[in-house]
Write a protein that holds these residues in place. Sequence first.
Motif, PDB file in Angstrom:
ATOM      1  N   ASP A  85      -0.373  -1.614  10.941  1.00 26.88           N
ATOM      2  CA  ASP A  85       0.753  -0.966  10.929  1.00 26.88           C
ATOM      3  C   ASP A  85       0.715   0.362  10.291  1.00 26.88           C
ATOM      4  N   TRP A  86       0.242   1.271  11.023  1.00 23.03           N
ATOM      5  CA  TRP A  86       0.078   2.666  10.632  1.00 23.03           C
ATOM      6  C   TRP A  86       1.161   3.208   9.747  1.00 23.03           C
ATOM      7  N   GLY A  87       2.430   3.213  10.463  1.00 22.82           N
ATOM      8  CA  GLY A  87       3.548   3.622   9.900  1.00 22.82           C
ATOM      9  C   GLY A  87       3.751   2.999   8.304  1.00 22.82           C
ATOM     10  N   PHE A  88       3.748   1.533   8.521  1.00 18.31           N
ATOM     11  CA  PHE A  88       4.003   0.930   6.948  1.00 18.31           C
ATOM     12  C   PHE A  88       2.910   1.571   5.894  1.00 18.31           C
ATOM     13  N   TRP A  89       1.646   1.526   6.611  1.00 21.14           N
ATOM     14  CA  TRP A  89       0.644   1.954   5.810  1.00 21.14           C
ATOM     15  C   TRP A  89       0.829   3.261   5.103  1.00 21.14           C
ATOM     16  N   TYR A  90       1.320   4.332   5.888  1.00 21.76           N
ATOM     17  CA  TYR A  90       1.674   5.666   5.619  1.00 21.76           C
ATOM     18  C   TYR A  90       2.564   5.601   4.537  1.00 21.76           C
ATOM     19  N   ASP A  91       3.888   4.856   4.875  1.00 20.56           N
ATOM     20  CA  ASP A  91       4.985   4.901   3.750  1.00 20.56           C
ATOM     21  C   ASP A  91       4.419   4.316   2.177  1.00 20.56           C
ATOM     22  N   ALA A  92       3.576   3.205   2.541  1.00 16.14           N
ATOM     23  CA  ALA A  92       3.257   2.175   1.391  1.00 16.14           C
ATOM     24  C   ALA A  92       2.305   3.140   0.449  1.00 16.14           C
ATOM     25  N   VAL A  93       1.244   3.954   1.324  1.00 15.86           N
ATOM     26  CA  VAL A  93       0.355   4.735   0.255  1.00 15.86           C
ATOM     27  C   VAL A  93       1.085   5.774  -0.365  1.00 15.86           C
ATOM     28  N   THR A  94       1.993   6.441   0.332  1.00 18.62           N
ATOM     29  CA  THR A  94       2.879   7.533  -0.088  1.00 18.62           C
ATOM     30  C   THR A  94       3.828   6.997  -1.534  1.00 18.62           C
ATOM     31  N   ASN A  95       4.233   5.864  -1.288  1.00 17.39           N
ATOM     32  CA  ASN A  95       5.090   5.335  -2.433  1.00 17.39           C
ATOM     33  C   ASN A  95       4.065   4.791  -3.548  1.00 17.39           C
ATOM     34  N   LEU A  96       2.960   4.193  -3.419  1.00 15.34           N
ATOM     35  CA  LEU A  96       2.114   4.123  -4.437  1.00 15.34           C
ATOM     36  C   LEU A  96       1.450   5.318  -5.349  1.00 15.34           C
ATOM     37  N   ASN A  97       1.473   6.581  -4.511  1.00 14.06           N
ATOM     38  CA  ASN A  97       1.190   7.685  -5.211  1.00 14.06           C
ATOM     39  C   ASN A  97       2.475   7.977  -6.224  1.00 14.06           C
ATOM     40  N   LYS A  98       3.515   7.622  -5.679  1.00 17.91           N
ATOM     41  CA  LYS A  98       4.854   8.151  -6.368  1.00 17.91           C
ATOM     42  C   LYS A  98       4.821   7.152  -7.787  1.00 17.91           C
ATOM     43  N   VAL A  99       4.164   5.985  -7.472  1.00 15.77           N
ATOM     44  CA  VAL A  99       4.181   5.124  -8.601  1.00 15.77           C
ATOM     45  C   VAL A  99       3.186   5.709  -9.594  1.00 15.77           C
ATOM     46  N   LYS A 100       2.113   6.292  -9.191  1.00 13.65           N
ATOM     47  CA  LYS A 100       1.212   6.749 -10.184  1.00 13.65           C
ATOM     48  C   LYS A 100       1.777   8.096 -10.856  1.00 13.65           C
ATOM     49  N   PHE A 101       2.542   8.847 -10.035  1.00  8.69           N
ATOM     50  CA  PHE A 101       3.190   9.938 -10.630  1.00  8.69           C
ATOM     51  C   PHE A 101       4.146   9.825 -11.729  1.00  8.69           C
ATOM     52  N   PHE A 102       5.043   8.792 -11.353  1.00  6.65           N
ATOM     53  CA  PHE A 102       6.076   8.607 -12.353  1.00  6.65           C
ATOM     54  C   PHE A 102       5.659   7.625 -13.548  1.00  6.65           C
ATOM     55  N   THR A 103       4.531   6.984 -13.487  1.00  6.21           N
ATOM     56  CA  THR A 103       3.786   6.159 -14.375  1.00  6.21           C
ATOM     57  C   THR A 103       3.151   7.437 -15.433  1.00  6.21           C
ATOM     58  N   ASP A 104       2.478   8.402 -14.890  1.00 11.51           N
ATOM     59  CA  ASP A 104       2.059   9.406 -15.846  1.00 11.51           C
ATOM     60  C   ASP A 104       3.326  10.215 -16.571  1.00 11.51           C
ATOM     61  N   LYS A 105       4.243  10.382 -15.801  1.00 10.58           N
ATOM     62  CA  LYS A 105       5.563  11.163 -16.208  1.00 10.58           C
ATOM     63  C   LYS A 105       6.185  10.358 -17.181  1.00 10.58           C
ATOM     64  N   PHE A 106       6.307   9.015 -17.213  1.00  9.72           N
ATOM     65  CA  PHE A 106       6.935   8.288 -18.191  1.00  9.72           C
ATOM     66  C   PHE A 106       5.864   8.240 -19.500  1.00  9.72           C
ATOM     67  N   HIS A 107       4.697   8.366 -19.245  1.00  6.55           N
ATOM     68  CA  HIS A 107       3.809   8.398 -20.262  1.00  6.55           C
ATOM     69  C   HIS A 107       4.069   9.728 -21.240  1.00  6.55           C
ATOM     70  N   SER A 108       3.782  10.956 -20.267  1.00  7.55           N
ATOM     71  CA  SER A 108       4.385  12.409 -21.209  1.00  7.55           C
ATOM     72  C   SER A 108       5.573  12.263 -21.636  1.00  7.55           C
ATOM     73  N   GLU A 109       6.541  11.399 -21.188  1.00  6.22           N
ATOM     74  CA  GLU A 109       7.949  11.411 -22.016  1.00  6.22           C
ATOM     75  C   GLU A 109       8.043  10.415 -23.203  1.00  6.22           C
ATOM     76  N   ASN A 110       6.661   9.828 -23.177  1.00  6.27           N
ATOM     77  CA  ASN A 110       6.857   8.932 -24.599  1.00  6.27           C
ATOM     78  C   ASN A 110       7.800   7.724 -24.270  1.00  6.27           C
ATOM     79  N   LYS A 111       7.754   7.280 -22.797  1.00  8.76           N
ATOM     80  CA  LYS A 111       8.396   5.972 -22.482  1.00  8.76           C
ATOM     81  C   LYS A 111       7.102   5.060 -22.144  1.00  8.76           C
ATOM     82  N   LEU A 112       5.939   5.405 -22.053  1.00  4.71           N
ATOM     83  CA  LEU A 112       4.982   4.435 -21.777  1.00  4.71           C
ATOM     84  C   LEU A 112       3.777   4.872 -22.880  1.00  4.71           C
TER      85      LEU A 112
END
Length: 283
Positions: free
Chosen positions: A201-228
């Motif tokens: 399912d390309w559509g599901f894949w596209y949104d899923a990969v996009t969202n997993l990239n956002k998880v990485k972004f916010f994980t790094d962001k929370f670390h920079s904010e000393n929340k992780l």
Amino acid sequence: MSTKFVSLPEEEFADEAVGIIEKARDRGIVLRILGALAVYIHSKHERNALEIYKRIGRFGVDKPSFTDLDLAAYGRQRGDVVKLFEKELKFNYNVLMKALFMNKRLIYFHPKNHYQVDIFFDKLEFSHDVVFGDKPGKGRLDLDYPTITLTDLILEKIQIHQINLKDIIDLIIILYGHDISYKDEHEYINGKYIAEILADDWGFWYDAVTNLNKVKFFTDKFHSENKLTKEEQELIISRLNKLVKIIDEEPKTKKWRKRAEIGVSKPWYREVEEILDNQYTAT
């Protein structure tokens, strides 16, 4: 519109929800918790996961973590589910929802209005479908208890086209507390199953990969904010990378490749607002 929260303490709400699942089991009904409460229950074995949950703040610091109780059941047991909630538990129901969408979904309200209950039958139908099956004893709802599997929890979150921060935080917490596997195992994420679903399912894949990239972004962001901490960040990212690698390496189907040629020039997701407008009308 302001967010309405569950009016019970977290542990009391969790205990009450599990109690409902136990009552269902005693009556031969397969009923499972999904959503944020399922993430919370799966994280209780990892003490630090719940500390991170609080530290990051799903809705902000000092706000409740839950807005409602989401459940999944098999459509073949719909009548038994209705009897349990209306006759035994004495929950009130959304009249319009029951009249128009009973085959897919029901909404109930706690007798003392402590929380709302959404019950989905056989699958979730939002931006993309998350399918549980329709045969008690043979579907994905039978793979875990009292919640849906971690694998299906991941799919529930990454299918969201316009994902919000609370769902990203749920994914971060799941990945912190659970490693990636290649099969269905208790307290593991079946990366192979997720990859197989997305490879068709390309559509599901596209949104899923996009969202997993956002998880990485916010994980790094929370670390920079000393929340992780650095260790927490590295663990989450390592598991995220492992999942993404499995998804990338899964051979894509002919259907996926054909849809990929069209790309984003044609809508690849279901408009959730339309579903909510049609189904959430209160009594």
